[in-house]
Scaffold this motif. Structure first.
Motif, PDB file in Angstrom:
ATOM      1  N   UNK A   1      11.057  30.373   1.073  1.00  0.00           N
ATOM      2  CA  UNK A   1      12.346  30.342   0.380  1.00  0.00           C
ATOM      3  C   UNK A   1      13.304  31.336   1.028  1.00  0.00           C
ATOM      4  N   UNK A   2      12.837  32.533   1.367  1.00  0.00           N
ATOM      5  CA  UNK A   2      13.680  33.520   2.052  1.00  0.00           C
ATOM      6  C   UNK A   2      14.213  32.959   3.369  1.00  0.00           C
ATOM      7  N   UNK A   3      13.352  32.330   4.146  1.00  0.00           N
ATOM      8  CA  UNK A   3      13.762  31.771   5.436  1.00  0.00           C
ATOM      9  C   UNK A   3      14.802  30.673   5.263  1.00  0.00           C
ATOM     10  N   UNK A   4      14.587  29.800   4.298  1.00  0.00           N
ATOM     11  CA  UNK A   4      15.553  28.720   4.052  1.00  0.00           C
ATOM     12  C   UNK A   4      16.871  29.308   3.560  1.00  0.00           C
ATOM     13  N   UNK A   5      16.820  30.342   2.717  1.00  0.00           N
ATOM     14  CA  UNK A   5      18.046  31.013   2.262  1.00  0.00           C
ATOM     15  C   UNK A   5      18.841  31.564   3.439  1.00  0.00           C
ATOM     16  N   UNK A   6      18.143  32.164   4.382  1.00  0.00           N
ATOM     17  CA  UNK A   6      18.823  32.712   5.560  1.00  0.00           C
ATOM     18  C   UNK A   6      19.540  31.609   6.340  1.00  0.00           C
ATOM     19  N   UNK A   7      18.861  30.471   6.506  1.00  0.00           N
ATOM     20  CA  UNK A   7      19.491  29.347   7.215  1.00  0.00           C
ATOM     21  C   UNK A   7      20.690  28.821   6.443  1.00  0.00           C
TER      22      UNK A   7
END
Length: 185
Positions: free
Chosen positions: A173-179
């Protein structure tokens, strides 16, 4: 015996971004290739959108690889290679609240797992951060052929595996938020 776990996490992203990422967690190609490679399939069974109230209700079926049983139990309990879960999601847009309840649909003769996750704006920084709360309950079914210590061992192993997968899910979820943040700018 029941093993219960509660975790909280603060995403330093606004609620709308975190909930968008959470919806994509199991279907994101990058996540399925690495941290969530145990997820095999995700199917939406139903979805209801009420434009008047700003609510969404959805039910998804999720299939994942089952963790291996402890060696002592492999001959005593018939297990599957795949765990099937049903996920019920409710999003209340105006209240900025999302709740996800997941339960295993198979292997219930061995173990019952229920997870409840909530996503709300952080009370101190509601427009910038999101408070995530995860509550998990794991209960080993009474097994006549298995001693209480073995049932407790199964519960502990399930809890350990579940916590590991939950940590990986938060990372996704953190990675997708960054994108998504990069796409917003």
């Amino acid at each position: 015996m029941v093993v219960s776990c509660t975790q909280e996490h603060v995403y330093r992203h606004p609620w709308h971004r975190v909930t968008a990422a959470a919806w994509r967690k199991f279907t994101d190609a990058d996540a399925r290739a690495a941290p969530l490679s145990h997820i095999l399939e995700v199917h939406t069974l139903s979805r209801r959108v009420d434009a008047g109230s700003g609510r969404i209700d959805a039910v998804r079926a999720i299939a994942g690889r089952a963790p291996p049983l402890p060696l002592l139990l492999r001959g005593l309990v018939a297990a599957a290679d795949v765990v099937l879960c049903v996920e019920h999601t409710t999003v209340d847009g105006p209240a900025r609240a999302m709740r996800v309840v997941s339960r295993n649909a198979n292997l219930r003769a061995l173990v019952h797992v229920e997870e409840t996750c909530s996503y709300r704006p952080h009370p101190e920084r509601p427009d910038e951060w999101t408070l995530f709360r995860q509550e998990t309950s794991i209960r080993c079914a009474p097994l006549a052929a298995v001693a209480a210590w073995a049932a407790e061992m199964v519960e502990r192993r399930c809890a350990e595996r579940f916590m590991q997968n939950a940590s990986q899910g938060r990372e996704v979820v953190e990675t997708i938020c960054e994108r998504l943040a990069l796409a917003d700018h």
